[in-house]
Design an enzyme around this catalytic site. Structure first.
Site, short mmCIF file in Angstrom:
data_model
loop_
_atom_site.label_atom_id
_atom_site.label_comp_id
_atom_site.label_asym_id
_atom_site.label_seq_id
_atom_site.Cartn_x
_atom_site.Cartn_y
_atom_site.Cartn_z
N TYR A 33 106.28 5.36 75.24
CA TYR A 33 107.31 5.06 74.34
C TYR A 33 106.90 3.37 73.85
O TYR A 33 105.82 2.71 74.24
CB TYR A 33 108.59 4.98 75.19
N ARG A 52 99.26 0.00 70.17
CA ARG A 52 99.33 0.09 71.65
C ARG A 52 99.94 1.74 72.03
O ARG A 52 99.52 2.03 72.85
CB ARG A 52 100.52 -1.04 71.99
N ARG A 100 107.40 24.50 83.76
CA ARG A 100 106.72 23.33 84.68
C ARG A 100 105.48 23.96 85.26
O ARG A 100 105.50 24.92 86.14
CB ARG A 100 108.14 23.13 85.66
N HIS A 102 101.90 21.65 86.63
CA HIS A 102 101.19 20.32 86.58
C HIS A 102 100.05 20.00 85.49
O HIS A 102 99.74 19.21 85.04
CB HIS A 102 100.77 19.65 88.04
N LYS A 147 102.02 2.22 78.25
CA LYS A 147 103.47 2.29 78.22
C LYS A 147 104.14 3.58 78.43
O LYS A 147 104.65 4.10 77.66
CB LYS A 147 103.86 1.53 76.89
N GLU A 180 103.91 -9.49 86.18
CA GLU A 180 104.50 -9.79 85.18
C GLU A 180 106.05 -9.42 85.33
O GLU A 180 106.35 -9.27 86.80
CB GLU A 180 104.22 -8.83 84.06
N LEU A 205 101.46 -4.70 81.40
CA LEU A 205 101.61 -4.16 80.12
C LEU A 205 101.42 -5.58 79.14
O LEU A 205 101.86 -6.29 79.18
CB LEU A 205 103.02 -3.82 80.00
N1 PDD Z 1 109.64 -3.81 77.57
N2 PDD Z 1 106.24 -5.96 80.59
C1 PDD Z 1 106.72 -4.96 80.84
C2 PDD Z 1 106.41 -4.17 82.14
C3 PDD Z 1 107.58 -4.20 79.71
O1 PDD Z 1 108.03 -2.99 80.05
C4 PDD Z 1 107.69 -4.87 78.55
C5 PDD Z 1 108.48 -4.51 77.35
C6 PDD Z 1 106.75 -6.14 78.37
C7 PDD Z 1 107.06 -7.11 76.96
O2 PDD Z 1 106.26 -6.04 75.90
P1 PDD Z 1 106.71 -6.47 74.57
O3 PDD Z 1 106.57 -8.10 74.23
O4 PDD Z 1 105.62 -5.77 73.60
O5 PDD Z 1 108.11 -6.18 74.17
C8 PDD Z 1 106.07 -6.69 79.38
C9 PDD Z 1 110.32 -3.16 76.72
C10 PDD Z 1 110.72 -3.79 75.66
C11 PDD Z 1 111.34 -1.89 77.32
O6 PDD Z 1 110.88 -1.45 78.32
O7 PDD Z 1 112.42 -2.04 77.09
#
Ligand code: PDD
Length: 282
Positions: A33, A52, A100, A102, A147, A180, A205
């Protein structure tokens, strides 16, 4: 005005928007996503988000449902149909619908869902006073740089932080370093004035906001060091802050109940927030 969501080629009323029960995103979290900010009706840093998204798809050998040229057209249409001027667009791509199993299904078309909604961002009080973070063990898989929608460890950490009275959880790895936040990147201004944040490797991320804020910080002449910091370093830091698409740059003034710096948003954080807001407006 009815809310409209895009699902696999159709713009449908939001309450009717659905994917099949055997969608692999639903059954296996086999999906990726992006969350893109909308400011003044425009999509912010779209190219970086699309880069990304391509990296996430590539890492999982997942096909793109539409071309890179077409995706922005769909996003812009969803934003317009929902009259979102300040908010978010959510894009999710799964490996598609299949019985379903894997193994990756052969010849299955990926699913694409795009929705948009208005978002206000953090309150004036959160910006003026800064927010609290609470540390939790980083229990995610070893590829949070992808992501992917499997966010259970992030949800658990964030919910725990909320119950502990904090705004965000800072995830701490086995070595005692902050990787993070559960949905944000983490930064400190260390005692010597250097800006520290975890390197953009496979254990975080790589936030779009993170990379733009680092560029602004370097331009400002700050010493930027992409190295992980410990919780103890955060506690003795001058300043701390979070970055993310929804909150931009948000000051952190407490870590695990202890005050950071002077206990109020620091000058470097506020400067970076102002510069980043300006960048968004452009
Ligand atoms: N989250 N780290 C993680 C684990 C994240 O899920 C996100 C973003 C960020 C910041 O990334 P960015 O600056 O590209 O938004 C860092 C999104 C917004 C979410 O899951 O809703």
């Amino acid at each position: 005005m009815p809310r409209i969501t895009y699902v696999n080629g159709a713009y449908v009323p939001h309450h009717e928007a659905a994917v099949h029960v055997e969608d692999r995103g639903h059954q296996f979290a086999d999906a990726v996503y992006e969350v893109v900010a909308v400011a003044g009706g425009r999509l912010c840093h779209l190219d970086q988000h699309l880069d990304r998204l391509e990296r996430s798809l590539g890492a999982l050998s997942m096909a793109a449902p539409v071309s890179r040229r077409v995706l922005p057209v769909i996003l812009a249409r969803v934003v317009k149909l929902n009259r979102v001027t300040h908010g978010l667009v959510y894009v999710q791509i799964s490996r598609g619908v299949a019985p379903r199993n894997h193994f990756f299904p052969a010849d299955t078309a990926p699913s694409l869902v795009v929705s948009a909604w208005p978002v206000k961002g953090p309150s004036a009080e959160q910006v003026e006073k800064g927010v609290a973070v609470a540390t939790r063990p980083d229990q995610r898989w070893k590829r949070p740089d992808i992501k992917a929608v499997g966010l259970l460890p992030n949800l658990l950490a964030r919910q725990w932080a909320k119950e502990a009275g904090a705004y965000e959880a800072w995830l701490v790895n086995d070595g005692g370093f902050v990787t993070e936040g559960s949905a944000t990147n983490a930064f400190i201004i260390a005692k010597d004035g250097a800006l520290l944040t975890h390197p953009d490797d496979s254990s975080i991320l790589g936030g779009v906001t993170r990379s733009n804020v680092l560029r602004l910080a370097r331009h400002l002449g700050l010493e930027v060091v992409e190295r992980a910091f410990t919780v103890a370093e955060a506690l003795s830091a001058r300043e701390a802050f979070l970055t993310g698409t929804t909150l931009m740059v948000l000051p952190v003034t407490r870590v695990d109940g202890q005050t950071v710096g002077e206990g109020r948003p620091g000058p470097v954080t506020l400067k970076l927030r102002a510069l980043y807001q300006e960048l968004r407006r452009k």
